[in-house]
Design an enzyme around this catalytic site. Structure first.
Site, PDB file in Angstrom:
ATOM      1  N   HIS A 138     -12.840 113.167 102.368  1.00  0.00           N
ATOM      2  CA  HIS A 138     -11.515 113.602 101.915  1.00  0.00           C
ATOM      3  C   HIS A 138     -10.968 114.735 102.799  1.00  0.00           C
ATOM      4  O   HIS A 138      -9.751 114.911 102.902  1.00  0.00           O
ATOM      5  CB  HIS A 138     -11.574 114.083 100.464  1.00  0.00           C
ATOM      6  N   ARG A 173     -13.085  99.013  95.081  1.00  0.00           N
ATOM      7  CA  ARG A 173     -13.786 100.173  95.635  1.00  0.00           C
ATOM      8  C   ARG A 173     -15.157  99.731  96.145  1.00  0.00           C
ATOM      9  O   ARG A 173     -15.786 100.442  96.929  1.00  0.00           O
ATOM     10  CB  ARG A 173     -13.927 101.278  94.584  1.00  0.00           C
ATOM     11  N   HIS A 198      -6.579 105.985  92.913  1.00  0.00           N
ATOM     12  CA  HIS A 198      -7.846 105.301  93.144  1.00  0.00           C
ATOM     13  C   HIS A 198      -7.647 103.799  92.985  1.00  0.00           C
ATOM     14  O   HIS A 198      -6.959 103.349  92.066  1.00  0.00           O
ATOM     15  CB  HIS A 198      -8.911 105.760  92.140  1.00  0.00           C
ATOM     16  N   ASP A 250     -13.543 106.285 100.445  1.00  0.00           N
ATOM     17  CA  ASP A 250     -14.526 105.273 100.036  1.00  0.00           C
ATOM     18  C   ASP A 250     -15.192 104.631 101.248  1.00  0.00           C
ATOM     19  O   ASP A 250     -16.427 104.489 101.305  1.00  0.00           O
ATOM     20  CB  ASP A 250     -13.853 104.186  99.196  1.00  0.00           C
ATOM     21  N   GLU A 293      -7.962 107.790  98.886  1.00  0.00           N
ATOM     22  CA  GLU A 293      -9.207 107.410  98.225  1.00  0.00           C
ATOM     23  C   GLU A 293      -9.907 106.266  98.959  1.00  0.00           C
ATOM     24  O   GLU A 293     -11.141 106.237  99.051  1.00  0.00           O
ATOM     25  CB  GLU A 293      -8.938 107.016  96.773  1.00  0.00           C
ATOM     26  N   HIS A 301     -18.007 110.411 100.317  1.00  0.00           N
ATOM     27  CA  HIS A 301     -16.611 110.233  99.898  1.00  0.00           C
ATOM     28  C   HIS A 301     -15.885 111.578  99.849  1.00  0.00           C
ATOM     29  O   HIS A 301     -14.794 111.733 100.426  1.00  0.00           O
ATOM     30  CB  HIS A 301     -16.588 109.565  98.517  1.00  0.00           C
ATOM     31  N   GLU A 302     -16.492 112.555  99.171  1.00  0.00           N
ATOM     32  CA  GLU A 302     -15.817 113.854  99.032  1.00  0.00           C
ATOM     33  C   GLU A 302     -15.692 114.569 100.374  1.00  0.00           C
ATOM     34  O   GLU A 302     -14.678 115.214 100.657  1.00  0.00           O
ATOM     35  CB  GLU A 302     -16.558 114.725  98.023  1.00  0.00           C
TER      36      GLU A 302
END
Length: 290
Positions: free
Chosen positions: A131, A258, A252, A192, A188, A127-128
């Site tokens: 980004h 999610r 989010h 995800d 986000e 996920h990070e």
């Protein structure tokens, strides 16, 4: 692994992929805690003086910020404490930060099955990293400069694929007549979905490298355990008022989406649980950016 993932993206030209891979190569992870600790020795904390402590803390931090003027950027600085159960990507530093506190169950357990960890902390790591290539992160290069490194054709394709996520999440009901804001949550949601895919891909690479196929545990296959580990991270309960507020103000998505929003876009999930076209968790027009 992520480099191979980017290289295999079918809609991106070789020219843009090259720069994307350069950005990935410059990516920096920060794990656990900072290399150097902030000095709080000059901050006076008095028991029973809440307002005074707050006031002194504000002055202390103001002076700390002033002392940084005209000095080189400290790229070793952290934006979170090690005790924070969270993680973040900073596009200006092209870094992903994973504090020590998130490296514990249910996100990570050294005693747990690998598939569960790949679904939990693996998806967080993915996920990070994703980004860096979402609708906002993609506007920065590997050095953190705000610059357009995309070909016009690739930028157009990215926008079209992103619109799929905007429409999908914008249709999810938070509470009553309030739906999620597909544009607000786009970054986000992109992270995800992309993060789950790269984590699943990493699990498959891990399993392929095992001499013996890892079998079922408690009746669940490794692939099923991956998704169970991912879903367990988001277990929770919210009041209707909280769901309304989050849907209108938080970038989010609600925890429910999610999980369900992501897996409904993944053929991997459908295969793992033998879902068929038309089933509730299989989207006819599945969205996929990364």
């Amino acid at each position: 692994g992520y480099a191979q993932h980017i290289a295999s993206v079918p809609w991106m030209t070789a020219e843009t992929k090259q720069v994307a891979l350069q950005k990935l190569a410059a990516f920096r992870p920060k794990i656990g805690y900072p290399n150097k600790w902030r000095d709080y020795s000059k901050l006076e904390v008095k028991p029973g003086d809440a307002f005074g402590n707050h006031e002194r803390a504000e002055v202390f931090d103001w002076n700390r910020q002033l002392a940084r003027l005209n000095k080189p950027t400290d790229r070793d600085e952290w934006g979170m404490t090690p005790q924070t159960i969270n993680a973040y990507y900073n596009p200006v530093f092209n870094e992903a930060v994973f504090p020590a506190a998130i490296l514990q169950p249910p996100f990570f357990d050294p005693k747990a099955d690998a598939a569960v960890n790949y679904g939990a902390i693996g998806a967080v790591i993915g996920h990070e990293m994703t980004h860096g290539f979402d609708d906002q992160g993609r506007q920065y290069d590997g050095r953190g400069n705000l610059t357009d490194w995309w070909t016009a054709a690739d930028a157009k394709k990215f926008a079209a694929k992103s619109q799929c996520l905007v429409d999908e999440y914008g249709s999810f009901v938070a509470e009553g007549d309030v739906t999620l804001n597909g544009k607000l949550t786009l970054g986000e949601n992109t992270a995800d979905n992309g993060g789950a895919r790269i984590a699943y891909w990493a699990l498959e690479k891990y399993l392929a490298g095992k001499k013996a196929r890892v079998g079922k545990i408690d009746g669940w296959t490794p692939e099923q355990r991956f998704f169970l580990g991912m879903a367990r991270v988001w277990c929770g309960s919210e009041r209707p008022e909280t769901r309304r507020l989050q849907a209108q103000t938080d970038p989010h998505s609600l925890a429910q989406y999610r999980v369900n929003g992501v897996v409904s876009n993944m053929q991997e999930f459908a295969r793992a649980f033998s879902c068929k076209p038309g089933d509730a968790m299989v989207r006819k027009d599945a969205c996929k950016v990364w």
